[in-house]
Design an enzyme around this catalytic site. Sequence first.
Site, PDB file in Angstrom:
ATOM      1  N   HIS A  37     -43.367  71.605   6.530  1.00 36.95           N
ATOM      2  CA  HIS A  37     -42.768  72.796   7.145  1.00 36.95           C
ATOM      3  C   HIS A  37     -42.074  72.355   8.429  1.00 36.95           C
ATOM      4  O   HIS A  37     -41.839  71.158   8.625  1.00 36.95           O
ATOM      5  CB  HIS A  37     -43.810  73.907   7.336  1.00 36.95           C
ATOM      6  N   ALA A  38     -41.709  73.303   9.260  1.00 35.01           N
ATOM      7  CA  ALA A  38     -40.804  72.977  10.373  1.00 35.01           C
ATOM      8  C   ALA A  38     -41.373  71.920  11.333  1.00 35.01           C
ATOM      9  O   ALA A  38     -40.657  71.006  11.739  1.00 35.01           O
ATOM     10  CB  ALA A  38     -40.431  74.248  11.127  1.00 35.01           C
TER      11      ALA A  38
END
Lengths: 98, 312
Positions: A25-26
Site C-alpha cells: 500500500h502507500a
Amino acid sequence: MKDKPSAQSAALSRDMKIENKHGMHARPAALFIKVASKFESDILIEKDGTKVSGKSIMGLLTLELYAGSVMKVHADGSDAEEALNAIEELVRNKFNED
Amino acid sequence: MSITVEKFVEEGRDPFSLEVVAGHEYLGRIIKEAALNRPGLALAGFFQHFAHLRVQVLGLAENAYLKSLTPDERGQRLHRLYQKKIPCVVLTRNRQPSSEILECAEAFKVPILKTPMITNRFINLATLLMENLTAPLVRYQGTMLEIMGIGVLMEGQAGIGKSETALALIERGHSLVSDDLTVLRKDSTGAIVGYADDMTRYHMEIRGLGIIHVPSLFGVASMRREMHLDLVVRLERFDPKKEYDRTGLNSETISILGADVPLLTIPVAAGRDIAHVVEVAALNQKLKQLGHDAAKELDEKLVRALERKRRM
C-alpha cells in the site's frame, strides 16, 4: 540466481515475495521508491506481465501486490546488484511494518 | 500580559472615542489583567472576588446606584473601591464624573476615562481590543496570502522566489496579506492570525523592479488585511540527495506561538510552476479541513483491495 560482479553495468532481476500483512500500500510503496531512488540503475517491477518503474509511486500501486504475491524486480545499471540487495532487504523486513 | 492605561487610551481613541477626563499624569498605571469589570457588587460593599486588576467600567446601572446614595455614603463606597488599587475608571455614555469620583481619582492617582458608547457595546469591543493588545506576537520571515479561503504562509531562504510566487498567485486572483515579513498573533481561540506590518502593508519588493504598490497595480481585491493561518509552505531549493514526502501520508507541523500548523516542504526546481503547486496545496488543505484526506483515503482503498486479493 547468479549475479554478475557489480562493478560494471549489468541487467539483473530477482523474484521477491511480499510478506507484510497489508501488502504494497502507500507507505511501503513510498519506502520502496525511497530506496530505489538512491541508486543510479533503472529499476522496474514486474508482475503478471505488467512492468512499472520502481521510482514511480503511482505505478507501483497499480500492481496490486498483496501479501503472498511475488514480484520480479529488474535493475539495470552500474549499481544493479546493490540496488537489488537493498530492495530485497526492505521487502524481507516487511517494509518495517507488522 | 499587561498594558498601560496610556496604551489603552491611545488604541481606544479611534474605535471608542475614548478620552481622558482627569488624571492625565497617572496614565502610566498598569492594567494587569487585560479585561473589564463592572464593579456593581463592589460598590454595594461586597469585595470577595472583586476583579480589581481590571479596568472598572461605570455604566448606567452603577451610576444610578451611586446617585441613590447620600453624598457621604457615595464618597465612602467609592473610597473603598479605589482602595483596591484599580488601574482606571471608564464612564460610558459620556457621563461627567461626580465630584466624589474626581476627588478619589486625585487622592488615589487613578485616571478617569470616558466614552460616548453604551456600556455593553463598549465592554464587548474593548475586551476584543485588549485581547489583541496583549496577544502573543511573533514577527515571521515569510510571505502570506489568502488562497480561496485558506491562509498560506510561504517561507524559505532569500532569493528562493517567495515574492515572485506571491505575485503569480495575485495574478491568479488570490490576495496578498503581507510580503516578506508577517506579524503572527495568537487570538483568544488559539488560532494564529497573520497580518502585515503597518508600515509596509500593501507593498512588495520584487527583484529587478524594486518596491511596488500592490492594490494600485492589481486592484483592492488583491489585498487582505489579515487572515487566519492554515498552512505553512516551506520552499527549498531542490536537492536530489534529499528525500521528499511522496505520499502526503506523513503530515508535518510547525509550532508557531504554541499552535501546531500544518507544514509542507516544496522543492523548487528550475521550470517548476511553484505558484500552481502552492495553489493546489492550499486547495488540498481545504479538502483536509473538510474531512477528506486524499492520500489516506487512497491508502485505505488499497489496503482493502489488497486484502480482498489475498483472500481470493
